[in-house]
Design an enzyme around this catalytic site. Sequence first.
Site, short mmCIF file in Angstrom:
data_model
loop_
_atom_site.label_atom_id
_atom_site.label_comp_id
_atom_site.label_asym_id
_atom_site.label_seq_id
_atom_site.Cartn_x
_atom_site.Cartn_y
_atom_site.Cartn_z
N SER A 30 0.89 -1.03 -0.28
CA SER A 30 -0.05 -0.10 -0.01
C SER A 30 0.76 1.24 -0.18
O SER A 30 0.20 2.40 -0.17
CB SER A 30 -1.09 0.15 1.31
OG SER A 30 -0.23 0.44 2.54
N LYS A 89 1.65 3.99 7.37
CA LYS A 89 0.84 5.07 6.44
C LYS A 89 1.42 6.37 6.48
O LYS A 89 2.02 6.93 7.32
CB LYS A 89 -0.61 4.74 6.89
CG LYS A 89 -1.32 3.52 6.64
CD LYS A 89 -1.41 3.18 5.11
CE LYS A 89 -2.08 1.88 5.09
NZ LYS A 89 -1.39 0.76 5.21
#
Length: 213
Positions: free
Chosen positions: A133, A170
Site C-alpha cells: 500500500s 501509512k
Amino acid sequence: MDLTDTQQAILALIAERIDADGVPPSQTEIARAFGFKGVRAAQYHLEALEQAGAIRRVPGQARGIRLAGQGGQTRAAAVSEPVRDDVLRLPVLGRVAAGLPIGADIGSDDFVVLDRVFFSPSPDYLLKVQGDSMRDEGIFNGDLIGVHRTRDARSGQIVVARIDEEITVKLLKIGKDRIRLLPRNPDYAPIEVLPDQDFAIEGLYCGLLRPNR
C-alpha cells in the site's frame, strides 16, 4: 511512581532471569510469561518501569533491559563484539502492514548492524514490511524500514501507527475532527481512526533497507 502488581512481577522476572541466565528476558518472553495477547502490552509495562526508574533500556540492543543501578553489562553483552560509533545495531522487531493492518508481530531478537548514513533521524529498530500500500513512496513488500521511536508526529509524515492491537505504516493526516492513515497506492482505501479505537503513534519512518530477493 507506584508500580502495579503486574509491573512488580515483571521486574521480579527480569531480576530472576538476569541472575540465573546472565541475560534479561525478551519482550516476547515477558508477554508469553504473563499471558498477554501481544508484545505491545509487555512494552507498555516496560515503559512504566523505565519511567519509575526501576529499569533502563539500551536503545538498539536486543534484550537491552538493565536493572536500575546495574553497573556492568550482562554476561552475554560482555562477550559480544563491540559496535563502532559509526554503525547502528538495530533489532528487527517484527513486521508492519503496508496494506490493511495486520496483527502485531513484535518481538524477534534478530538484529542488523549497518552504517548510520542509511537513516535520518537515527532509528531505534527495524520492521519488515508486508504488503504494497506504500509502493508510491518506494516502500515495497519485504523491505526493512527504520523506525524512530516517538509518540509525536505531524500531519504529512509517514508513521508506524497502532490501532488497537494492529500495526500499520501509512501517511498521517490530521484534520480538525478526525485522523486518517493514507496509503500511497490507489488500490487501497484510507483508514479512518474511530473515536472508540485505541490509537497511538509508535514511531516515524526514517528510511529503509531492501534485502536481496
